[in-house]
Write a protein that holds these residues in place. Structure first.
Motif, mmCIF file in Angstrom:
data_model
loop_
_atom_site.group_PDB
_atom_site.id
_atom_site.type_symbol
_atom_site.label_atom_id
_atom_site.label_comp_id
_atom_site.label_asym_id
_atom_site.label_seq_id
_atom_site.Cartn_x
_atom_site.Cartn_y
_atom_site.Cartn_z
ATOM 1 N N PRO A 10 42.884 33.283 33.986
ATOM 2 C CA PRO A 10 42.000 33.277 32.820
ATOM 3 C C PRO A 10 42.634 34.000 31.643
ATOM 4 O O PRO A 10 43.428 34.939 31.821
ATOM 5 C CB PRO A 10 40.753 34.013 33.330
ATOM 6 N N GLY A 11 42.279 33.549 30.434
ATOM 7 C CA GLY A 11 42.815 34.175 29.246
ATOM 8 C C GLY A 11 42.136 35.505 28.951
ATOM 9 O O GLY A 11 41.209 35.923 29.646
ATOM 10 N N LEU A 12 42.590 36.166 27.887
ATOM 11 C CA LEU A 12 42.058 37.477 27.529
ATOM 12 C C LEU A 12 40.568 37.417 27.249
ATOM 13 O O LEU A 12 39.805 38.288 27.688
ATOM 14 C CB LEU A 12 42.806 38.019 26.302
ATOM 15 N N ARG A 13 40.139 36.393 26.537
ATOM 16 C CA ARG A 13 38.708 36.281 26.201
ATOM 17 C C ARG A 13 37.867 36.148 27.466
ATOM 18 O O ARG A 13 36.821 36.785 27.584
ATOM 19 C CB ARG A 13 38.489 35.076 25.289
ATOM 20 N N GLU A 14 38.326 35.318 28.397
ATOM 21 C CA GLU A 14 37.577 35.133 29.647
ATOM 22 C C GLU A 14 37.538 36.425 30.457
ATOM 23 O O GLU A 14 36.525 36.751 31.081
ATOM 24 C CB GLU A 14 38.198 34.004 30.467
ATOM 25 N N ARG A 15 38.645 37.152 30.466
ATOM 26 C CA ARG A 15 38.687 38.419 31.207
ATOM 27 C C ARG A 15 37.735 39.442 30.601
ATOM 28 O O ARG A 15 37.070 40.195 31.321
ATOM 29 C CB ARG A 15 40.106 38.971 31.239
ATOM 30 N N LYS A 16 37.645 39.471 29.278
ATOM 31 C CA LYS A 16 36.730 40.397 28.619
ATOM 32 C C LYS A 16 35.282 40.044 28.932
ATOM 33 O O LYS A 16 34.451 40.929 29.183
ATOM 34 C CB LYS A 16 36.959 40.386 27.104
ATOM 35 N N LYS A 17 34.991 38.754 28.924
ATOM 36 C CA LYS A 17 33.631 38.319 29.248
ATOM 37 C C LYS A 17 33.283 38.663 30.687
ATOM 38 O O LYS A 17 32.168 39.125 30.976
ATOM 39 C CB LYS A 17 33.492 36.820 29.002
ATOM 40 N N ALA A 18 34.220 38.460 31.586
ATOM 41 C CA ALA A 18 33.984 38.799 32.994
ATOM 42 C C ALA A 18 33.772 40.291 33.162
ATOM 43 O O ALA A 18 32.918 40.734 33.946
ATOM 44 C CB ALA A 18 35.161 38.325 33.846
ATOM 45 N N ALA A 19 34.543 41.098 32.410
ATOM 46 C CA ALA A 19 34.400 42.555 32.500
ATOM 47 C C ALA A 19 33.043 43.002 31.978
ATOM 48 O O ALA A 19 32.406 43.899 32.550
ATOM 49 C CB ALA A 19 35.522 43.230 31.710
ATOM 50 N N THR A 20 32.574 42.398 30.885
ATOM 51 C CA THR A 20 31.261 42.736 30.337
ATOM 52 C C THR A 20 30.152 42.366 31.317
ATOM 53 O O THR A 20 29.218 43.136 31.552
ATOM 54 C CB THR A 20 31.029 42.016 28.994
ATOM 55 N N ARG A 21 30.255 41.174 31.899
ATOM 56 C CA ARG A 21 29.254 40.734 32.873
ATOM 57 C C ARG A 21 29.224 41.680 34.078
ATOM 58 O O ARG A 21 28.156 42.066 34.560
ATOM 59 C CB ARG A 21 29.561 39.304 33.311
ATOM 60 N N GLN A 22 30.396 42.091 34.548
ATOM 61 C CA GLN A 22 30.465 42.999 35.686
ATOM 62 C C GLN A 22 29.905 44.373 35.322
ATOM 63 O O GLN A 22 29.221 45.015 36.133
ATOM 64 C CB GLN A 22 31.914 43.139 36.152
ATOM 65 N N ALA A 23 30.171 44.831 34.095
ATOM 66 C CA ALA A 23 29.655 46.125 33.656
ATOM 67 C C ALA A 23 28.133 46.122 33.602
ATOM 68 O O ALA A 23 27.485 47.102 33.992
ATOM 69 C CB ALA A 23 30.233 46.477 32.283
ATOM 70 N N LEU A 24 27.550 45.032 33.131
ATOM 71 C CA LEU A 24 26.092 44.918 33.093
ATOM 72 C C LEU A 24 25.512 44.886 34.507
ATOM 73 O O LEU A 24 24.475 45.500 34.779
ATOM 74 C CB LEU A 24 25.691 43.661 32.325
ATOM 75 N N HIS A 25 26.171 44.176 35.385
ATOM 76 C CA HIS A 25 25.731 44.129 36.782
ATOM 77 C C HIS A 25 25.746 45.521 37.405
ATOM 78 O O HIS A 25 24.759 45.953 38.017
ATOM 79 C CB HIS A 25 26.647 43.182 37.557
ATOM 80 N N GLU A 26 26.843 46.240 37.234
ATOM 81 C CA GLU A 26 26.950 47.576 37.820
ATOM 82 C C GLU A 26 25.954 48.542 37.198
ATOM 83 O O GLU A 26 25.391 49.399 37.888
ATOM 84 C CB GLU A 26 28.380 48.090 37.658
ATOM 85 N N ALA A 27 25.716 48.402 35.886
ATOM 86 C CA ALA A 27 24.731 49.267 35.224
ATOM 87 C C ALA A 27 23.336 49.003 35.776
ATOM 88 O O ALA A 27 22.556 49.937 36.000
ATOM 89 C CB ALA A 27 24.762 49.020 33.713
#
Length: 202
Positions: A10-27
């Protein structure tokens, strides 16, 4: 497991989106454990993750989706493993083989996952959301099974029955294991249950 074509990174944009989604899940998980799932809000989850309420809405429709994101990811992995099984395998053998590969890869169930599963069973609203998550997986599993059943199941009834039974066995096995904590691993219990249920689809 049959060989598959590797997907591009995945490109940088996709990785950032995945990281944000994971951060919301963990929060959402942290807040649910601290305060109880009924007492947390979307705004609180967004604040905990350091994003705006609007950003949260770009990724999840509600707090339940955020809470179950990890489960959905694991289920999609399982569905992918079913699709990758050798085409010559009968449906139930493919499902059981994929489940074994999945749980061997997953390893021992971690304490946080166990705690969340118990929390789900204590809150009806979360239990309903979990059922919806399983329903999404059931559709994916049914499609994979239908490809193996072939023209002998023109309306897809057999494929859906097999998929529903498979997921029900895993769900019941997990509930029994969580409640009674027998002196065997979850997978050992689930494997025996799958073998018993699978006799009807042999």
């Amino acid at each position: 497991m049959s060989a598959t074509t590797s997907e591009p990174e995945p490109g940088l944009r996709e990785r950032k989106k995945a990281a944000t989604r994971q951060a919301l899940h963990e929060a959402s998980l942290r807040l649910a454990f601290e305060h109880g799932p009924d007492r947390i809000t979307v705004e609180a989850i967004a604040d905990e993750a350091g994003v705006s309420r609007r950003t949260f809405s770009n990724y999840f429709a509600n707090k339940e989706e955020a809470l179950f994101y990890g489960d959905l990811q694991r289920m999609r992995l399982l569905a992918g493993m079913v699709r990758e099984r050798p085409a010559s395998e009968p449906p139930w053998a493919a499902l059981s083989g994929a489940a074994e590969s999945f749980y061997r890869r997953l390893g021992d169930l971690d304490p946080e996952w166990i705690a969340r599963s118990r929390m789900v069973r204590r809150h009806p609203s979360l239990a309903a959301a979990q059922v919806q998550t399983f329903a999404a997986l059931e559709r994916e599993i049914s499609a994979a099974v239908a490809a193996r059943v072939g023209p002998g199941d023109p309306f897809g009834v057999r494929g859906q029955l097999i998929a529903a039974t498979f997921l029900a066995v895993l769900r019941v096995s997990l509930n029994v294991w969580l409640e009674r904590r027998p002196e065997i691993s979850f997978w050992d219990l689930a494997r025996d249950s799958l073998a018993e249920a699978g006799r009807g689809f042999a």
